[in-house]
Design a protein around this motif. Structure first.
Motif, PDB file in Angstrom:
ATOM      1  N   ARG A  29      36.734  34.223  48.144  1.00  0.00           N
ATOM      2  CA  ARG A  29      37.355  33.919  46.848  1.00  0.00           C
ATOM      3  C   ARG A  29      38.851  33.671  46.988  1.00  0.00           C
ATOM      4  O   ARG A  29      39.413  32.858  46.263  1.00  0.00           O
ATOM      5  CB  ARG A  29      37.114  35.073  45.866  1.00  0.00           C
TER       6      ARG A  29
ATOM      7  N   ASP B  40      40.261  42.606  40.190  1.00  0.00           N
ATOM      8  CA  ASP B  40      41.395  41.975  40.867  1.00  0.00           C
ATOM      9  C   ASP B  40      42.700  42.195  40.103  1.00  0.00           C
ATOM     10  O   ASP B  40      43.777  41.814  40.595  1.00  0.00           O
ATOM     11  CB  ASP B  40      41.154  40.471  41.024  1.00  0.00           C
TER      12      ASP B  40
ATOM     13  N   SER C 205      41.003  30.975  38.016  1.00  0.00           N
ATOM     14  CA  SER C 205      41.776  30.859  39.255  1.00  0.00           C
ATOM     15  C   SER C 205      43.264  30.979  38.970  1.00  0.00           C
ATOM     16  O   SER C 205      43.734  30.646  37.877  1.00  0.00           O
ATOM     17  CB  SER C 205      41.509  29.500  39.921  1.00  0.00           C
TER      18      SER C 205
ATOM     19  N   MET D 135      43.634  32.287  44.486  1.00  0.00           N
ATOM     20  CA  MET D 135      42.628  33.253  44.032  1.00  0.00           C
ATOM     21  C   MET D 135      41.652  32.544  43.110  1.00  0.00           C
ATOM     22  O   MET D 135      42.050  32.030  42.056  1.00  0.00           O
ATOM     23  CB  MET D 135      43.303  34.417  43.306  1.00  0.00           C
ATOM     24  N   ASN D 136      40.401  32.536  43.506  1.00  0.00           N
ATOM     25  CA  ASN D 136      39.350  31.895  42.720  1.00  0.00           C
ATOM     26  C   ASN D 136      38.309  32.915  42.305  1.00  0.00           C
ATOM     27  O   ASN D 136      38.221  34.007  42.876  1.00  0.00           O
ATOM     28  CB  ASN D 136      38.678  30.797  43.553  1.00  0.00           C
ATOM     29  N   ARG D 137      37.539  32.567  41.321  1.00  0.00           N
ATOM     30  CA  ARG D 137      36.441  33.422  40.826  1.00  0.00           C
ATOM     31  C   ARG D 137      36.934  34.848  40.628  1.00  0.00           C
ATOM     32  O   ARG D 137      36.341  35.811  41.129  1.00  0.00           O
ATOM     33  CB  ARG D 137      35.256  33.356  41.779  1.00  0.00           C
ATOM     34  N   LEU D 138      38.004  34.944  39.888  1.00  0.00           N
ATOM     35  CA  LEU D 138      38.653  36.244  39.689  1.00  0.00           C
ATOM     36  C   LEU D 138      37.759  37.202  38.908  1.00  0.00           C
ATOM     37  O   LEU D 138      36.995  36.794  38.018  1.00  0.00           O
ATOM     38  CB  LEU D 138      39.989  36.063  38.994  1.00  0.00           C
ATOM     39  N   LYS D 139      37.911  38.473  39.240  1.00  0.00           N
ATOM     40  CA  LYS D 139      37.131  39.541  38.627  1.00  0.00           C
ATOM     41  C   LYS D 139      38.085  40.549  37.986  1.00  0.00           C
ATOM     42  O   LYS D 139      39.245  40.645  38.390  1.00  0.00           O
ATOM     43  CB  LYS D 139      36.304  40.249  39.699  1.00  0.00           C
TER      44      LYS D 139
ATOM     45  N   VAL E 278      37.548  40.341  48.851  1.00  0.00           N
ATOM     46  CA  VAL E 278      38.028  39.074  48.293  1.00  0.00           C
ATOM     47  C   VAL E 278      37.676  37.891  49.185  1.00  0.00           C
ATOM     48  O   VAL E 278      38.013  36.740  48.859  1.00  0.00           O
ATOM     49  CB  VAL E 278      39.549  39.108  48.036  1.00  0.00           C
TER      50      VAL E 278
ATOM     51  N   GLY F 137      36.377  34.730  36.303  1.00  0.00           N
ATOM     52  CA  GLY F 137      35.900  33.478  36.869  1.00  0.00           C
ATOM     53  C   GLY F 137      36.960  32.422  37.036  1.00  0.00           C
ATOM     54  O   GLY F 137      36.716  31.382  37.654  1.00  0.00           O
TER      55      GLY F 137
END
Length: 128
Positions: free
Chosen positions: A66, A89, A16, A82-86, A63, A14
């Motif tokens: 995001r 990723d 960045s 990069m946002n809302r990373l999982k 992606v 979640g």
């Protein structure tokens, strides 16, 4: 052209990160700039690309929404926000320069062989 990507690190789900890629030794605005990533045990894959002027971008579906890319030709730098990373990723992220290709062509923008110069990569680890 020499490329150096930096800004990777460890981030929680979640979170960045913003990656930067600085270019030297050439005319930066002559190149489309791409971002690729490679996870352990997997092939290098296309993430996103931005055209020479910055007017066009294409991004991998997984992606989209995001990640965004931008560039500053005055600073010879391209960025990957990069946002809302999982966890998926997690990978080494590479920037790359493409001189001749028209990125309207999917093959030109997503094929690693179409890129002329590569940076060494920066590791992004997303912890759950």
């Amino acid at each position: 052209v020499q490329l150096q990507a930096f800004g990777g690190g460890l981030v929680q789900v979640g979170g960045s990160l913003r990656l930067s890629c600085a270019a030297s030794g050439g005319t930066f605005s002559d190149y489309n700039m791409g971002w690729f990533r490679q996870a352990v045990g997997k092939e290098r894959e296309f993430v996103t690309v931005i055209s020479r002027s910055g007017g066009s971008t294409f991004i991998k579906d997984s992606v989209k929404g995001r990640f965004t890319t931008s560039r500053d030709n005055a600073k010879n730098t391209v960025y990957l926000q990069m946002n809302r990373l999982k966890p998926e990723d997690t990978a080494v992220y590479y920037c790359a320069a493409n001189r001749e290709g028209n990125i309207l062509s999917k093959r030109n923008r997503e094929d690693v062989g179409r890129y002329d110069y590569w940076g060494k990569g920066t590791l992004v680890t997303v912890s759950s």
